[in-house]
Design a protein around this motif. Structure first.
Motif, PDB file in Angstrom:
ATOM      1  N   GLN A 345       0.837  -1.192   0.000  1.00 30.26           N
ATOM      2  CA  GLN A 345       0.000   0.000   0.000  1.00 30.26           C
ATOM      3  C   GLN A 345       0.878   1.250   0.000  1.00 30.26           C
ATOM      4  O   GLN A 345       2.052   1.201   0.357  1.00 30.26           O
ATOM      5  CB  GLN A 345      -0.906   0.033   1.228  1.00 30.26           C
ATOM      6  N   VAL A 346       0.277   2.369  -0.409  1.00 28.47           N
ATOM      7  CA  VAL A 346       0.970   3.656  -0.383  1.00 28.47           C
ATOM      8  C   VAL A 346       0.169   4.610   0.495  1.00 28.47           C
ATOM      9  O   VAL A 346      -1.008   4.878   0.227  1.00 28.47           O
ATOM     10  CB  VAL A 346       1.136   4.252  -1.794  1.00 28.47           C
ATOM     11  N   TYR A 347       0.802   5.083   1.552  1.00 28.35           N
ATOM     12  CA  TYR A 347       0.220   6.158   2.349  1.00 28.35           C
ATOM     13  C   TYR A 347       0.374   7.442   1.537  1.00 28.35           C
ATOM     14  O   TYR A 347       1.461   7.760   1.047  1.00 28.35           O
ATOM     15  CB  TYR A 347       0.958   6.273   3.682  1.00 28.35           C
ATOM     16  N   ARG A 348      -0.699   8.216   1.428  1.00 28.19           N
ATOM     17  CA  ARG A 348      -0.661   9.459   0.644  1.00 28.19           C
ATOM     18  C   ARG A 348      -1.455  10.531   1.375  1.00 28.19           C
ATOM     19  O   ARG A 348      -2.621  10.346   1.688  1.00 28.19           O
ATOM     20  CB  ARG A 348      -1.238   9.237  -0.756  1.00 28.19           C
ATOM     21  N   HIS A 349      -0.794  11.636   1.641  1.00 27.41           N
ATOM     22  CA  HIS A 349      -1.394  12.797   2.305  1.00 27.41           C
ATOM     23  C   HIS A 349      -1.073  14.009   1.443  1.00 27.41           C
ATOM     24  O   HIS A 349       0.094  14.312   1.193  1.00 27.41           O
ATOM     25  CB  HIS A 349      -0.792  12.923   3.705  1.00 27.41           C
ATOM     26  N   VAL A 350      -2.129  14.719   1.008  1.00 25.28           N
ATOM     27  CA  VAL A 350      -1.942  15.942   0.234  1.00 25.28           C
ATOM     28  C   VAL A 350      -2.682  17.070   0.936  1.00 25.28           C
ATOM     29  O   VAL A 350      -3.884  16.960   1.212  1.00 25.28           O
ATOM     30  CB  VAL A 350      -2.469  15.802  -1.213  1.00 25.28           C
ATOM     31  N   SER A 351      -1.966  18.141   1.252  1.00 25.56           N
ATOM     32  CA  SER A 351      -2.577  19.340   1.823  1.00 25.56           C
ATOM     33  C   SER A 351      -2.137  20.551   1.031  1.00 25.56           C
ATOM     34  O   SER A 351      -0.950  20.728   0.729  1.00 25.56           O
ATOM     35  CB  SER A 351      -2.194  19.501   3.298  1.00 25.56           C
ATOM     36  N   SER A 352      -3.101  21.400   0.698  1.00 24.07           N
ATOM     37  CA  SER A 352      -2.874  22.571  -0.158  1.00 24.07           C
ATOM     38  C   SER A 352      -3.196  23.830   0.642  1.00 24.07           C
ATOM     39  O   SER A 352      -4.331  23.993   1.114  1.00 24.07           O
ATOM     40  CB  SER A 352      -3.769  22.470  -1.400  1.00 24.07           C
ATOM     41  N   TYR A 353      -2.193  24.687   0.819  1.00 20.93           N
ATOM     42  CA  TYR A 353      -2.336  25.925   1.572  1.00 20.93           C
ATOM     43  C   TYR A 353      -2.418  27.072   0.558  1.00 20.93           C
ATOM     44  O   TYR A 353      -1.416  27.423  -0.073  1.00 20.93           O
ATOM     45  CB  TYR A 353      -1.139  26.115   2.510  1.00 20.93           C
ATOM     46  N   ARG A 354      -3.607  27.622   0.394  1.00 17.24           N
ATOM     47  CA  ARG A 354      -3.886  28.581  -0.661  1.00 17.24           C
ATOM     48  C   ARG A 354      -3.978  29.990  -0.071  1.00 17.24           C
ATOM     49  O   ARG A 354      -4.912  30.278   0.688  1.00 17.24           O
ATOM     50  CB  ARG A 354      -5.172  28.186  -1.386  1.00 17.24           C
ATOM     51  N   PHE A 355      -3.016  30.827  -0.406  1.00 17.16           N
ATOM     52  CA  PHE A 355      -2.919  32.153   0.191  1.00 17.16           C
ATOM     53  C   PHE A 355      -3.499  33.214  -0.746  1.00 17.16           C
ATOM     54  O   PHE A 355      -3.347  33.126  -1.969  1.00 17.16           O
ATOM     55  CB  PHE A 355      -1.457  32.483   0.516  1.00 17.16           C
ATOM     56  N   GLY A 356      -4.189  34.177  -0.157  1.00 16.97           N
ATOM     57  CA  GLY A 356      -4.805  35.232  -0.942  1.00 16.97           C
ATOM     58  C   GLY A 356      -5.004  36.476  -0.117  1.00 16.97           C
ATOM     59  O   GLY A 356      -4.411  36.654   0.966  1.00 16.97           O
ATOM     60  N   ILE A 357      -5.880  37.354  -0.614  1.00 17.23           N
ATOM     61  CA  ILE A 357      -6.187  38.624   0.030  1.00 17.23           C
ATOM     62  C   ILE A 357      -7.697  38.719   0.212  1.00 17.23           C
ATOM     63  O   ILE A 357      -8.458  38.423  -0.703  1.00 17.23           O
ATOM     64  CB  ILE A 357      -5.683  39.819  -0.813  1.00 17.23           C
ATOM     65  N   ALA A 358      -8.114  39.153   1.398  1.00 21.43           N
ATOM     66  CA  ALA A 358      -9.553  39.274   1.695  1.00 21.43           C
ATOM     67  C   ALA A 358     -10.173  40.373   0.837  1.00 21.43           C
ATOM     68  O   ALA A 358      -9.539  41.380   0.528  1.00 21.43           O
ATOM     69  CB  ALA A 358      -9.759  39.589   3.169  1.00 21.43           C
ATOM     70  N   ASP A 359     -11.444  40.155   0.462  1.00 19.17           N
ATOM     71  CA  ASP A 359     -12.188  41.141  -0.326  1.00 19.17           C
ATOM     72  C   ASP A 359     -12.411  42.424   0.491  1.00 19.17           C
ATOM     73  O   ASP A 359     -12.596  42.373   1.704  1.00 19.17           O
ATOM     74  CB  ASP A 359     -13.528  40.570  -0.749  1.00 19.17           C
TER      75      ASP A 359
END
Length: 359
Positions: A345-359
């Motif tokens: 088996q393959v352990y797989r963890h993906v986390s995406s940190y998406r940076f932006g500016i508030a409206d």
């Protein structure tokens, strides 16, 4: 010498371990000026520069300026932690009727892999480019009491939209348990500006959380957040309810240090988990993950004498952690999602940190 500013991608020597092993740094940049600096000790995120609403870059994660300070102060700043992130009750678990004992380095429990977890070992910088860095580590059978030789890869990718993606994979040659995460401490106002995160606004895509006992081990209950200080389904200031003396769970953890059950967690592709907004700088962070749980930690145990970057001392609530992971103590809690990994088996963890500016 490590450069002080993120102008260019690069690679160099961060320091040398007592046994002579070199620890490298590598900096990723994009065309918008955002940058991430990583170091080989723990495959750690040492610095992360993101723009505010005026376009001004600032470093928004806690870290240390030199290797010696990392070794002398184990607070997991920015590291990949494991083999089992979070806590194991009594440091014990069983697989196939065989019991295993890991070090108890957090009172009666094992925390983040034991006395020498993945945060304290030198990872190999396998490859890198201006936008991408891949670290590898082989954890031998029996390391900190965990069975199986486990090969781990951590990839950091910074794209042109100011998204930092962390992908962690692992394989084993024997049945084992595994739970890995990145332990970055974020302050969207700037990690060096002197402010705390109590005015940050937090949203969590979680209708339930797992309450803990006096040693911060989950009781096994999955509790509805409705009507409690743990209800972040709509945005709330982190500091608005953190000192609610009527909530026993906040007393136990000195604030927030709890696993939230993500509404859409555990899928193959990353799903929305959390949003953080700093109203002063305008910076925002949207977190998407494949993991079923999210440990929200409000920096309760940061000591006031912890030396940080640029001569700053880190103290309570100077930063927050959003740690996507399996549930704490899952190997001892049959009702929780399994953390077992089998050969093949393959352990797989993906986390995406998406940076932006508030409206």
């Amino acid at each position: 010498m490590m450069p002080p500013a993120p102008a260019l991608a690069g690679r160099g020597l961060f320091g040398t371990l007592p046994d002579g092993t070199p620890v490298e740094w590598v900096t990723l940049v994009n065309r918008r000026g955002a940058a991430a600096r990583l170091i080989g000790l723990g495959a750690s995120l040492q610095a992360l520069w993101m723009p505010d609403r005026e376009g001004r870059l600032a470093d928004i994660v806690l870290g240390h300026d030199d290797l010696a300070t990392y070794l002398a102060n184990r607070t997991f700043l920015g590291a990949i932690v494991g083999r089992y992130a979070n806590r194991l009750a009594g440091g014990r678990f069983a697989l196939d009727e065989k019991s295993y004992q890991t070090p108890c380095n957090d009172g009666p429990n094992c925390l983040h892999g034991g006395v020498k977890g993945l945060d304290l070992v030198p990872w190999t910088l396998f490859s890198h480019s201006p936008n991408d860095a891949v670290f590898t580590y082989q954890s031998p059978d029996g390391e900190e009491g965990f069975p199986g030789t486990v090969d781990i890869t951590a990839r950091y990718h910074l794209d042109e939209d100011n998204i930092l993606t962390v992908e962690i994979t692992a394989t084993t040659d024997a049945p084992t348990v595994i739970n890995l995460t990145n332990h970055a401490y974020f302050n969207l106002g700037s990690a060096g500006a002197g402010g705390d995160i109590l005015d940050h606004e937090l949203t969590l895509a979680a209708a339930h959380y797992t309450p803990v006992d006096g040693t911060l081990i989950p009781t096994g209950e999955v509790r509805d957040v409705t009507g409690s200080p743990f209800d972040f389904r709509t945005p709330h200031r982190i500091g608005a309810r953190i000192r609610d003396a009527g909530e026993p769970q906040l007393l136990l953890a000195r604030g927030y240090d709890h696993n939230f059950v993500l509404d859409a967690g555990g899928g193959r592709e990353p799903a929305f988990a959390a949003r953080v907004v700093d109203p002063f700088s305008g910076r925002t962070l949207d977190l998407f993950t494949t993991e079923p749980g999210l440990q929200f930690y409000s920096g309760n145990f940061l000591p006031g004498n912890l030396p940080g970057k640029g001569g700053r001392l880190y103290r309570q609530s100077d930063a927050l952690c959003l740690e996507p992971q399996k549930f704490p103590d899952s190997p001892n809690q049959p009702s929780f999602p399994s953390a077992r990994l089998e050969p093949g088996q393959v352990y797989r963890h993906v986390s995406s940190y998406r940076f932006g500016i508030a409206d």
